[in-house]
Design a protein around this motif. Sequence first.
Motif, mmCIF file in Angstrom:
data_model
loop_
_atom_site.group_PDB
_atom_site.id
_atom_site.type_symbol
_atom_site.label_atom_id
_atom_site.label_comp_id
_atom_site.label_asym_id
_atom_site.label_seq_id
_atom_site.Cartn_x
_atom_site.Cartn_y
_atom_site.Cartn_z
ATOM 1 N N ILE A 202 -53.913 49.449 2.826
ATOM 2 C CA ILE A 202 -52.590 49.600 3.440
ATOM 3 C C ILE A 202 -51.898 48.238 3.580
ATOM 4 O O ILE A 202 -50.709 48.093 3.265
ATOM 5 C CB ILE A 202 -52.723 50.325 4.813
ATOM 6 N N LEU A 203 -52.646 47.228 4.012
ATOM 7 C CA LEU A 203 -52.036 45.902 4.205
ATOM 8 C C LEU A 203 -51.600 45.292 2.869
ATOM 9 O O LEU A 203 -50.490 44.783 2.732
ATOM 10 C CB LEU A 203 -53.017 44.952 4.915
ATOM 11 N N LEU A 204 -52.489 45.384 1.877
ATOM 12 C CA LEU A 204 -52.155 44.856 0.543
ATOM 13 C C LEU A 204 -50.909 45.538 -0.014
ATOM 14 O O LEU A 204 -50.011 44.898 -0.552
ATOM 15 C CB LEU A 204 -53.299 45.163 -0.435
ATOM 16 N N THR A 205 -50.872 46.848 0.124
ATOM 17 C CA THR A 205 -49.748 47.609 -0.445
ATOM 18 C C THR A 205 -48.460 47.300 0.309
ATOM 19 O O THR A 205 -47.400 47.130 -0.304
ATOM 20 C CB THR A 205 -50.043 49.118 -0.422
ATOM 21 N N ALA A 206 -48.543 47.226 1.631
ATOM 22 C CA ALA A 206 -47.337 46.927 2.418
ATOM 23 C C ALA A 206 -46.737 45.602 1.966
ATOM 24 O O ALA A 206 -45.530 45.503 1.723
ATOM 25 C CB ALA A 206 -47.677 46.886 3.902
ATOM 26 N N LYS A 207 -47.586 44.583 1.834
ATOM 27 C CA LYS A 207 -47.075 43.254 1.449
ATOM 28 C C LYS A 207 -46.433 43.309 0.062
ATOM 29 O O LYS A 207 -45.350 42.790 -0.158
ATOM 30 C CB LYS A 207 -48.211 42.227 1.446
#
Length: 252
Positions: A24-29
């Motif tokens: 989720i964090l990788l994709t959000a960024k």
Amino acid sequence: MPEIKRGEWTVIAGPCAAESCEQILLTAKSVMDSGAQYLRAGLWKPRTSADSWQGSGDRGVEWMIEAKRQTGVKLATEVKDTHSIDLTLKNGFELLWIGSRSAQHYPLLEEIGKATSDGRTIVMLKRGMGTDLKDWLGAASYITRHNTNVILCERGVRGFGTDTRNILDLQTAWLAQKESGLPVIIDPSHAAGRADLITPMSLATKAAGLSGLIVEVHPDPANARTDSKQQLNFEDFGRLMNRLRQIPSLNA
Ligand code: PEP
Ligand code: MN
């Protein structure tokens, strides 16, 4: 107050399903860097079979909140019952959507309308996969009588072939935007069911004067736990966003 405007262009992107905090964090960024305004991820997944993985559930809420804390992205997810509505509202999600399988579940539509009646949360109603314009706009009226901060999403209707998962019905999407006055966006991932159609259908959507997209984007589509064939990787999503910038947004 979050708002998606008709005639402007808004992009919601992220994985079909929230699988881990890191994903989720990788994709959000990545999707924020490419210009998306909202992060999508399914937490409580509506699966065809009860035997399939049902999603991360409540745990995914924490991952989404962390993504917002780190990047400022606005949060979007599907809700399907009182529990998911309460939890996402309590945690400040900006957009809640009703999925295609719940698109004519009138008590749920009433409930989400009432729960968001302060107008501070956007409700997105996906089109039922076997519904016509009258059904779709009629279903929307169950929400808009309580909350007018509503957008519609065309995600493909059932066809007869097996080449694509569904048929993207841009015609009815355009008519829905014209007749309802609500913003209509397109979900090319679930319409096509295959990644190679996402870019051409997205470009057509913007050229037709619709109001945005919700696209599935995953760090490693081939190994996604759900809908692996219809998610873009980060690089292809960035390329799509660059191509979309070459098309002006038109007010249909
Ligand atoms: C989704 O967007 O995650 C989804 C399940 O889509 P639909 O309800 O359109 O099938
Ligand atoms: Mn999906």
